[in-house]
Design an enzyme around this catalytic site. Structure first.
Site: not given
Ligand code: IMP
Length: 428
Positions: A13, A16, A40-41, A224
């Site tokens: 977040d 990007k 989520g961009h 991420q």
């Molecule tokens: P998962 O990727 O859904 O398995 O989540 C694992 C961890 O990564 C959690 O803490 C999510 O909140 C975090 N996470 C996954 N994708 C994002 C992202 O795009 N932005 C911020 N945090 C993310």
């Protein structure tokens, strides 16, 4: 030719999407290489807010090639929903194409259910996005995954899915206490998705390597952030893919030598969504201020993000692991109204002050931040386009970050709109 990798240097977040969209103007090809629709961009174009979860942010430009590489996990339902929204809003240019790797793995309905059921019963909850990302990557590694290519051959898919679903249903019902999936429903939906995805499926490795030979500009769009990397992040509170720059090569099938610039996106403060250590978190009015001013609510799940000050200790590690040679600072304008701004320059750990993350990343949990305080600029800066015009306090803040990290800032974003940037150096 430029091969540029753009990655998040914090916990995701970082903003990007906006930067990829901005840089995409001068890129020919934009590639996603890891993650899935957990990302989520958010982009703001002509006052319209668009959130892309899966499709590379370059899709909003003319004359581009967008690629979803082999390292991505794809939920076909989300892919087609996203394409529909873009089409309905007149945002898909006929001159821009989208190719999807035949080797990318598919997020199946059972992956999503397993993700949520597991989080419900887990003692140590990760706080996942519930999108089935972890279970899909697990199946990839255990060689029980369904790949995009499998969707195109129903007879072969039938055999494969039968065995897999039997095992998944046992796990879901006996271990997780959920309801089993009906084979025909899952199979028929997969075949339908196969028909829909077919026009986009390609050998993206051949395509990308051809673009390299043609000396095109290729932008690799990370999702991420570094601290969520499955190897280098705050394990186990991480995502299930490698989010660092090195994975751009593996997740897309280009040689490492094709990459010659690595750009780290750094938010002017820090946020984190989901559980896990976050040394500079502010559970105070400052945290609330950053959340409200910065609109810090998950673009994917809507969850309020945890907010705090910028953490140069973890950023230094991100610079090192990724080999970041240019930084982009985002959301500097969010700090506009603050009297004082803190910067974490060290951690207090076992009564000592340290400037590196202690050995064994979970030790970060017992660290408390050591701050250096800066005076706020208390002015709106969103209209500024030339760095010279920034208030002296903002210049000091940026200079300190640059010096501490020994890395140049190439650009600063001062607002959500596409053009609200101060560019110090052209990245592409
Ligand atoms: P998962 O990727 O859904 O398995 O989540 C694992 C961890 O990564 C959690 O803490 C999510 O909140 C975090 N996470 C996954 N994708 C994002 C992202 O795009 N932005 C911020 N945090 C993310």
């Amino acid at each position: 030719m430029s091969g540029i990798v753009l990655i998040g240097a914090q916990w995701g977040d970082e903003g990007k999407g906006k930067i990829v969209d901005f840089l995409a103007e001068n890129a020919d090809v934009i590639v996603r290489f890891q993650g899935g629709n957990n990302a989520g961009h958010t982009l703001v174009v002509k006052d319209k807010k668009i959130i892309l979860h899966l499709i590379p942010s370059g899709i909003l430009r003319e004359n581009k090639v967008c690629i979803i590489g082999n390292g991505v996990v794809i939920d076909p339902g989300v892919l087609f929903k996203e394409l529909k929204v873009l089409t309905e809003n007149g945002l898909l240019s006929k001159s821009t194409s989208l190719y999807i790797s035949s080797s990318a793995h598919v997020i199946m309905p059972y992956h999503k259910l397993i993700d949520t059921l597991r989080e419900n019963i887990a003692v140590t909850k990760i706080g996942t996005t519930g999108r089935g990302i972890g279970p899909a990557y697990e199946d990839k590694v255990s060689r029980a995954g369904i790949r995009v290519a499998d969707l195109l051959y129903p007879e072969l898919l039938k055999e494969k899915l039968k065995t897999i679903l039997e095992e998944k249903n046992l796990y879901i019902t006996k271990v997780l206490g959920g309801d089993p999936f009906d084979f025909s429903t899952v199979f028929e939906e997969s075949v339908r998705f196969g028909e829909m995805i077919k026009p986009y499926v390609a050998d993206t490795v051949e395509h990308l390597n051809k673009y390299i030979r043609e000396r095109k500009n290729i932008l690799f769009e990370g999702a991420q952030g570094t601290m969520l990397d499955v190897d280098h992040g705050t394990y186990p509170f991480v995502t299930s893919s490698n989010t660092v720059a090195g994975n751009a090569s593996i997740g897309s099938g280009v040689p490492i030598s094709a990459i010659n610039k690595i750009v780290g996106v750094v938010k002017a403060y820090t946020t984190r969504v989901g559980n896990g250590p976050f040394p500079t978190e502010e559970k105070s009015s400052i945290g609330d201020y950053l959340r409200e001013k910065g609109g810090e609510y998950g673009a994917t799940t809507g969850r309020p993000r945890r907010c705090g000050w910028i953490d140069l200790v973890s950023l230094r590690r991100a610079i090192m692991i990724n080999g970041i040679d240019r930084i982009v600072i985002t959301k500097l304008d969010v700090l506009n109204e603050l009297d004082n701004i803190k910067v974490c320059v060290g951690y207090k750990y076992q009564n000592k002050e340290i400037e590196t993350i202690p050995f064994g990343l979970n030790q970060i949990e017992v660290c408390t931040p050591v701050y250096r305080e800066f005076k706020g600029w208390k002015k709106n800066i969103s209209h500024i386009r030339d760095g010279i015009d920034l208030p002296v306090e903002a210049k000091d803040y940026l200079k300190f970050i640059e010096d501490y990290l020994e890395t140049k800032i190439a650009m600063v974003s001062v607002g959500a709109e596409r053009n609200e940037n101060i560019v110090f150096e052209n990245i592409i």
